[in-house]
Write a protein that holds these residues in place. Sequence first.
Motif, mmCIF file in Angstrom:
data_model
loop_
_atom_site.group_PDB
_atom_site.id
_atom_site.type_symbol
_atom_site.label_atom_id
_atom_site.label_comp_id
_atom_site.label_asym_id
_atom_site.label_seq_id
_atom_site.Cartn_x
_atom_site.Cartn_y
_atom_site.Cartn_z
ATOM 1 N N VAL A 96 0.843 -1.204 0.000
ATOM 2 C CA VAL A 96 0.000 0.000 0.000
ATOM 3 C C VAL A 96 0.876 1.251 0.000
ATOM 4 C CG1 VAL A 96 -1.626 1.360 1.376
ATOM 5 C CG2 VAL A 96 -1.971 -1.109 1.110
ATOM 6 N N LEU A 97 1.899 1.275 0.843
ATOM 7 C CA LEU A 97 2.805 2.426 0.938
ATOM 8 C C LEU A 97 3.489 2.697 -0.401
ATOM 9 C CD1 LEU A 97 4.520 4.547 2.465
ATOM 10 C CD2 LEU A 97 6.046 2.673 3.127
ATOM 11 N N LEU A 98 4.056 1.669 -1.015
ATOM 12 C CA LEU A 98 4.787 1.846 -2.270
ATOM 13 C C LEU A 98 3.862 2.273 -3.405
ATOM 14 C CD1 LEU A 98 7.281 -1.182 -2.158
ATOM 15 C CD2 LEU A 98 7.713 1.203 -1.576
ATOM 16 N N ASN A 99 2.658 1.711 -3.433
ATOM 17 C CA ASN A 99 1.706 2.093 -4.476
ATOM 18 C C ASN A 99 1.279 3.548 -4.333
ATOM 19 O OD1 ASN A 99 1.729 -0.380 -5.779
ATOM 20 N ND2 ASN A 99 -0.009 -1.190 -4.602
ATOM 21 N N GLU A 100 1.052 3.994 -3.101
ATOM 22 C CA GLU A 100 0.674 5.389 -2.877
ATOM 23 C C GLU A 100 1.799 6.328 -3.308
ATOM 24 O OE1 GLU A 100 -0.533 6.007 1.130
ATOM 25 O OE2 GLU A 100 -2.378 4.811 0.961
ATOM 26 N N LEU B 124 10.583 7.400 -9.333
ATOM 27 C CA LEU B 124 10.160 6.053 -9.720
ATOM 28 C C LEU B 124 11.312 5.060 -9.621
ATOM 29 C CD1 LEU B 124 7.889 6.849 -12.813
ATOM 30 C CD2 LEU B 124 7.158 6.045 -10.554
ATOM 31 N N SER B 125 12.513 5.507 -10.002
ATOM 32 C CA SER B 125 13.696 4.640 -9.894
ATOM 33 C C SER B 125 14.011 4.335 -8.432
ATOM 34 C CB SER B 125 14.897 5.322 -10.553
ATOM 35 O OG SER B 125 16.075 4.565 -10.360
ATOM 36 N N ASP B 126 13.875 5.361 -7.577
ATOM 37 C CA ASP B 126 14.124 5.158 -6.147
ATOM 38 C C ASP B 126 13.112 4.184 -5.546
ATOM 39 O OD1 ASP B 126 15.431 5.953 -3.564
ATOM 40 O OD2 ASP B 126 13.416 6.691 -3.135
ATOM 41 N N LEU B 127 11.857 4.269 -6.001
ATOM 42 C CA LEU B 127 10.823 3.362 -5.508
ATOM 43 C C LEU B 127 11.112 1.917 -5.894
ATOM 44 C CD1 LEU B 127 7.467 5.306 -6.016
ATOM 45 C CD2 LEU B 127 8.361 4.400 -3.867
ATOM 46 N N GLU C 197 12.896 -3.534 -4.195
ATOM 47 C CA GLU C 197 13.865 -4.638 -4.199
ATOM 48 C C GLU C 197 14.384 -4.916 -2.794
ATOM 49 O OE1 GLU C 197 16.932 -3.704 -6.948
ATOM 50 O OE2 GLU C 197 15.627 -3.779 -8.719
ATOM 51 N N VAL C 198 14.585 -3.837 -2.012
ATOM 52 C CA VAL C 198 15.059 -4.008 -0.638
ATOM 53 C C VAL C 198 14.030 -4.768 0.180
ATOM 54 C CG1 VAL C 198 15.598 -2.795 1.503
ATOM 55 C CG2 VAL C 198 16.568 -1.991 -0.651
ATOM 56 N N PHE D 51 21.302 -3.270 13.178
ATOM 57 C CA PHE D 51 21.616 -1.924 12.716
ATOM 58 C C PHE D 51 20.854 -1.597 11.433
ATOM 59 C CE2 PHE D 51 25.193 -2.798 15.458
ATOM 60 C CZ PHE D 51 25.524 -1.560 15.989
ATOM 61 N N ASN D 52 20.593 -2.617 10.634
ATOM 62 C CA ASN D 52 19.941 -2.412 9.339
ATOM 63 C C ASN D 52 18.420 -2.496 9.410
ATOM 64 O OD1 ASN D 52 22.385 -2.048 7.978
ATOM 65 N ND2 ASN D 52 22.661 -4.243 7.674
ATOM 66 N N LEU D 53 17.865 -2.665 10.606
ATOM 67 C CA LEU D 53 16.406 -2.769 10.727
ATOM 68 C C LEU D 53 15.701 -1.518 10.212
ATOM 69 C CD1 LEU D 53 15.774 -4.444 14.215
ATOM 70 C CD2 LEU D 53 15.494 -5.448 11.949
ATOM 71 N N SER D 54 16.342 -0.359 10.359
ATOM 72 C CA SER D 54 15.700 0.880 9.922
ATOM 73 C C SER D 54 15.444 0.877 8.420
ATOM 74 C CB SER D 54 16.567 2.088 10.308
ATOM 75 O OG SER D 54 17.871 1.959 9.774
ATOM 76 N N THR D 55 16.165 0.039 7.668
ATOM 77 C CA THR D 55 15.953 -0.079 6.227
ATOM 78 C C THR D 55 14.532 -0.528 5.919
ATOM 79 O OG1 THR D 55 18.272 -0.763 6.012
ATOM 80 C CG2 THR D 55 16.858 -1.129 4.103
ATOM 81 N N PHE D 56 13.945 -1.309 6.841
ATOM 82 C CA PHE D 56 12.650 -1.938 6.575
ATOM 83 C C PHE D 56 11.490 -1.264 7.323
ATOM 84 C CE2 PHE D 56 15.997 -5.300 6.760
ATOM 85 C CZ PHE D 56 16.188 -5.387 5.392
#
Length: 398
Positions: free
Chosen positions: A215-219, A237-240, A245-246, A350-355
């Motif tokens: 939902v977040l990515l589509n918005e 759009l490229s960043d999205l 992928e992440v 440490f990488n949890l903030s990525t998600f």
Amino acid sequence: MSCPARLSCDPAQEGDQLGEEAGMLYGEYLMLDKVLGAQRLLSVQNKHPVHDEHLFIVTHQAYELWFKQIIFEMDSIRGIFSDVLEESQTLEILKRLNRIVLILKVLVDQVMILETMTPLDFMEFRNYLCPASGFQSLQFRLLENKLGVRQENRVKYNQNYTKVFGNDEGAMKAIESSESEPSLTDLVQSWLERTPGLEMEGFNFWGKYQDAVEVLLNEQKQLAEKEPCENVKQYHLSDLEKRREVYESIFKPEVHQALMARGERRFTHKALQGAIMITFYRDEPRFSQPHQILTLLMDIDSLITKWRYNHVLMVQRMIGSSQLGTGGSSGYQYLRSTLSDRYKVFVDLFNLSTFLIPRKYIPPLSSFMKSHLCLIWGTRDQNGSANGESSSNTNKTE
């Protein structure tokens, strides 16, 4: 009336002094005769006394004493994690992890004391150290192993780190034991894998989380497509797509497994799911202390990295970038190579903030889940399924 001839008129100060029958004296209890007599200055024995050699010895002995305390605390924490974990024990884990964090802060600051010694001062007695080296600190190697540093992630210079202890049977036995026993990282992963709410038949956090991300990515994609400037639009759009992928790297177990095989991730897929859920719902009473545990584990990793970094800078200041270490390593170059993420055992935390996703997208806990968390956290039946019905286990977690 005042007592000008005395420091105090307190009656408690006027009785007989404690004798031997009252117990051991301070120095006897702490065995200070051995501790304070353990500084052997080689420069003095060679009739060329160097003032700063005393500082060098005392500082490193203090390090070893603190390493011993950290290992003592870590062994106790590992013991608690390896048993059925009761809610009351979580607070004890927090207390001991926090103690380790505070000790590590002392060790980080202790480097500054050594830096009061100039390179010329160090050069006066450095030759006496050879071939002694901090690389030969058995306790630091045990600390690393018990924490979870893996053999394949260690930086090698000209030999396996165990070779320096080859003639010490006791040291080799301790190293083998520390490598074969479950590390703190292993036990934390097992604990995270039992996070309640991940079950498909229960709250199914993971499924709800995937839906929320979609939902977040589509918005955000819809907003990007409304951008009038084509260059800006394509950038968003490229960043999205990169962000998608992440997220897919955790939603697809096979991708996560491939990253683990390359050493880019350490936690199992299930453990990472548990860590993410705890992070999202850390304000819930049942997840508050687990979140504090995860935070303290990152603090430990951070402080050990800071200690390594301060040590590297000190070595560069003392011997430069090209001299060999007293133990035969490349000195500064070797130490600098230990600053990478390969030595972080909780790098996934440490990488949890990525998600993370904004709070408004986090799936709200159902009334069933809130009730479930109030009763039990992680209790399992023999088949491994969630079991929230057993009143005898309501205050335990495996």
